[in-house]
Write a protein that holds these residues in place. Structure first.
Motif, PDB file in Angstrom:
ATOM      1  N   LEU A  70       2.776  12.542  -1.689  1.00 35.96           N
ATOM      2  CA  LEU A  70       3.174  11.220  -2.345  1.00 35.96           C
ATOM      3  C   LEU A  70       4.848  10.940  -2.467  1.00 35.96           C
ATOM      4  O   LEU A  70       5.004   9.889  -2.598  1.00 35.96           O
ATOM      5  N   ASN A  71       5.406  11.947  -2.330  1.00 39.80           N
ATOM      6  CA  ASN A  71       6.874  11.979  -2.416  1.00 39.80           C
ATOM      7  C   ASN A  71       7.545  11.178  -1.137  1.00 39.80           C
ATOM      8  O   ASN A  71       8.642  10.969  -1.199  1.00 39.80           O
ATOM      9  N   TYR A  72       6.483  11.054  -0.118  1.00 45.06           N
ATOM     10  CA  TYR A  72       7.050  10.246   1.051  1.00 45.06           C
ATOM     11  C   TYR A  72       6.588   8.847   1.069  1.00 45.06           C
ATOM     12  O   TYR A  72       7.099   8.185   2.081  1.00 45.06           O
ATOM     13  N   ILE A  73       5.960   8.328  -0.033  1.00 45.29           N
ATOM     14  CA  ILE A  73       5.569   6.877   0.022  1.00 45.29           C
ATOM     15  C   ILE A  73       6.644   5.977  -0.247  1.00 45.29           C
ATOM     16  O   ILE A  73       7.419   6.404  -1.410  1.00 45.29           O
ATOM     17  N   THR A  74       7.023   5.031   0.667  1.00 47.04           N
ATOM     18  CA  THR A  74       8.048   4.052   0.432  1.00 47.04           C
ATOM     19  C   THR A  74       7.584   2.723  -0.107  1.00 47.04           C
ATOM     20  O   THR A  74       8.254   1.995  -0.590  1.00 47.04           O
ATOM     21  N   HIS A  75       6.246   2.321   0.252  1.00 45.51           N
ATOM     22  CA  HIS A  75       5.565   0.993   0.070  1.00 45.51           C
ATOM     23  C   HIS A  75       4.393   1.133  -0.058  1.00 45.51           C
ATOM     24  O   HIS A  75       3.505   1.871   0.505  1.00 45.51           O
ATOM     25  N   ILE A  76       3.823   0.233  -0.943  1.00 47.25           N
ATOM     26  CA  ILE A  76       2.374   0.359  -1.072  1.00 47.25           C
ATOM     27  C   ILE A  76       1.906  -1.519  -1.302  1.00 47.25           C
ATOM     28  O   ILE A  76       2.485  -2.077  -1.858  1.00 47.25           O
ATOM     29  N   GLU A  77       0.880  -1.646  -0.515  1.00 49.21           N
ATOM     30  CA  GLU A  77       0.341  -3.226  -0.785  1.00 49.21           C
ATOM     31  C   GLU A  77      -1.392  -3.140  -0.789  1.00 49.21           C
ATOM     32  O   GLU A  77      -2.007  -1.933  -0.322  1.00 49.21           O
ATOM     33  N   ASN A  78      -1.798  -4.043  -1.244  1.00 52.19           N
ATOM     34  CA  ASN A  78      -3.205  -4.381  -1.470  1.00 52.19           C
ATOM     35  C   ASN A  78      -3.765  -4.524   0.208  1.00 52.19           C
ATOM     36  O   ASN A  78      -3.166  -4.968   1.185  1.00 52.19           O
ATOM     37  N   TRP A  79      -4.890  -3.772   0.341  1.00 54.96           N
ATOM     38  CA  TRP A  79      -5.627  -3.880   1.872  1.00 54.96           C
ATOM     39  C   TRP A  79      -7.068  -4.404   1.493  1.00 54.96           C
ATOM     40  O   TRP A  79      -7.403  -4.857   0.392  1.00 54.96           O
ATOM     41  N   PHE A  80      -7.637  -4.209   2.706  1.00 53.98           N
ATOM     42  CA  PHE A  80      -8.973  -4.831   2.900  1.00 53.98           C
ATOM     43  C   PHE A  80      -9.925  -3.981   1.721  1.00 53.98           C
ATOM     44  O   PHE A  80      -9.917  -2.864   1.479  1.00 53.98           O
ATOM     45  N   ASN A  81     -11.004  -4.899   1.062  1.00 56.30           N
ATOM     46  CA  ASN A  81     -12.100  -4.256   0.534  1.00 56.30           C
ATOM     47  C   ASN A  81     -11.636  -3.510  -0.810  1.00 56.30           C
ATOM     48  O   ASN A  81     -12.407  -2.642  -0.795  1.00 56.30           O
ATOM     49  N   GLY A  82     -10.512  -3.979  -1.311  1.00 53.48           N
ATOM     50  CA  GLY A  82     -10.017  -3.277  -2.485  1.00 53.48           C
ATOM     51  C   GLY A  82      -9.271  -1.985  -2.284  1.00 53.48           C
ATOM     52  O   GLY A  82      -8.844  -1.377  -3.260  1.00 53.48           O
ATOM     53  N   GLY A  83      -9.051  -1.847  -0.807  1.00 52.26           N
ATOM     54  CA  GLY A  83      -8.199  -0.446  -0.594  1.00 52.26           C
ATOM     55  C   GLY A  83      -6.701  -0.838  -0.756  1.00 52.26           C
ATOM     56  O   GLY A  83      -6.263  -1.831  -1.421  1.00 52.26           O
ATOM     57  N   LEU A  84      -5.720   0.118  -0.425  1.00 51.97           N
ATOM     58  CA  LEU A  84      -4.489   0.118  -0.546  1.00 51.97           C
ATOM     59  C   LEU A  84      -3.911   0.652   0.866  1.00 51.97           C
ATOM     60  O   LEU A  84      -4.682   1.387   1.544  1.00 51.97           O
ATOM     61  N   GLN A  85      -2.959   0.110   1.252  1.00 55.09           N
ATOM     62  CA  GLN A  85      -2.050   0.631   2.619  1.00 55.09           C
ATOM     63  C   GLN A  85      -0.754   1.079   1.995  1.00 55.09           C
ATOM     64  O   GLN A  85       0.062   0.435   1.580  1.00 55.09           O
ATOM     65  N   ILE A  86      -0.337   2.320   2.349  1.00 47.69           N
ATOM     66  CA  ILE A  86       0.779   3.001   1.882  1.00 47.69           C
ATOM     67  C   ILE A  86       1.926   3.020   3.347  1.00 47.69           C
ATOM     68  O   ILE A  86       1.386   3.400   4.355  1.00 47.69           O
ATOM     69  N   THR A  87       3.027   2.815   3.212  1.00 49.06           N
ATOM     70  CA  THR A  87       3.876   3.237   4.188  1.00 49.06           C
ATOM     71  C   THR A  87       4.604   4.467   4.006  1.00 49.06           C
ATOM     72  O   THR A  87       5.335   4.594   2.896  1.00 49.06           O
ATOM     73  N   LEU A  88       5.099   5.443   4.703  1.00 44.67           N
ATOM     74  CA  LEU A  88       5.524   6.553   4.539  1.00 44.67           C
ATOM     75  C   LEU A  88       7.177   6.427   5.031  1.00 44.67           C
ATOM     76  O   LEU A  88       7.227   5.339   5.788  1.00 44.67           O
ATOM     77  N   GLU A  89       7.898   7.393   4.875  1.00 45.95           N
ATOM     78  CA  GLU A  89       9.448   7.266   5.096  1.00 45.95           C
ATOM     79  C   GLU A  89       9.733   7.053   6.768  1.00 45.95           C
ATOM     80  O   GLU A  89      10.437   6.344   7.140  1.00 45.95           O
ATOM     81  N   GLU A  90       8.927   7.448   7.462  1.00 45.54           N
ATOM     82  CA  GLU A  90       8.856   7.513   8.991  1.00 45.54           C
ATOM     83  C   GLU A  90       8.460   6.146   9.491  1.00 45.54           C
ATOM     84  O   GLU A  90       8.012   6.012  11.005  1.00 45.54           O
TER      85      GLU A  90
END
Length: 243
Positions: free
Chosen positions: A203-223
């Motif tokens: 969790l400490n590497y998550i830099t960005h979160i956005e809504n994704w398909f079918n109620g999911g989420l997409q996270i972006t990590l530092e790399e």
């Protein structure tokens, strides 16, 4: 550490109590005036160490120790030096002569506390195999001929690859023979989150979160690595991570 003093002389018990009061890591939980009393109190309190006289009416200190089912560390305290060899034959930690010299007692206590530290350290290592690991723990990883010793805090995420798990940290991606489910049981949920069937993310590497398909989420990590959080896990993520 819990201790019991066993001596038939009241003044000797009081003197020992006074000397031991200087050691804050030791707590006197009981005193006994003979061996029979000593055995009963040892069963009741399960001390880490006993300070025991040798010559007592009825049963001497050596006979008492032989009757114990669980033997704590034993330090004999006596006015007679002729019992020293026999004391070490029954695995006594040390043998003190009365009147007890404070400097000599200090040597004994150093030995006692060192043994206790060594035992605790050994126990902690054994317990580590069972407990949940935290961010400060380091783990050994072996991938073929390559070996790594890495802090969990430096691992960005884990990816399931059949019977193996790929571990991502720095520029390294070693494969280890583990299932993601068994790995999840060892990881602290406050640090690592199961994103979906294939990924556990730090969790400490998550830099960005956005809504994704079918109620999911997409996270972006530092790399700039992107991982999808499934719909079911997204519900859990929002519930746990929201204010």
């Amino acid at each position: 550490m819990k201790a019991i003093i066993i001596d038939d002389e009241r003044l000797a018990r009081a003197e020992m109590q006074n000397l031991l009061s200087e050691y804050k890591d030791l707590k006197i939980v009981a005193e006994a005036k003979n061996a029979e009393e000593g055995i009963a109190l040892i069963k009741e309190h399960k001390p880490d160490v006993i300070f025991c006289d040798v010559q007592m009416p009825g049963m001497n200190g050596f006979e008492m120790v032989k009757k114990l089912e669980e033997i704590p560390k034993v330090i004999f305290v006596t006015a007679f030096d002729e019992h020293a060899i026999k004391a070490f034959e029954v695995n006594a930690l040390d043998y003190l002569l009365k009147p007890v010299d404070p400097e000599r007692l200090n040597e004994t206590m150093d030995k006692l506390l060192k043994e206790d530290d060594d035992y605790a350290s050994s126990n902690n290592l054994a317990f580590r195999k069972e407990r949940v690991l935290n961010a400060n723990d380091k783990v050994f990883l072996k991938d073929g001929e390559k070996c790594f010793y890495v802090s969990l805090a430096d691992i960005r995420y884990f990816e399931s690859k059949g019977n193996y798990v790929k571990v991502y940290f720095g520029k390294h991606k070693p494969m280890i023979l583990r299932s993601l489910n068994s790995l999840e049981e060892r990881l602290n949920p406050e640090q690592f989150f199961r994103a979906n069937r294939k990924f556990i993310v730090n969790l400490n590497y998550i830099t960005h979160i956005e809504n994704w398909f079918n109620g999911g989420l997409q996270i972006t990590l530092e790399e700039d690595e992107k991982i999808e959080i499934s719909r079911r896990q997204a519900i859990k993520f929002k519930d746990v991570m929201s204010l």
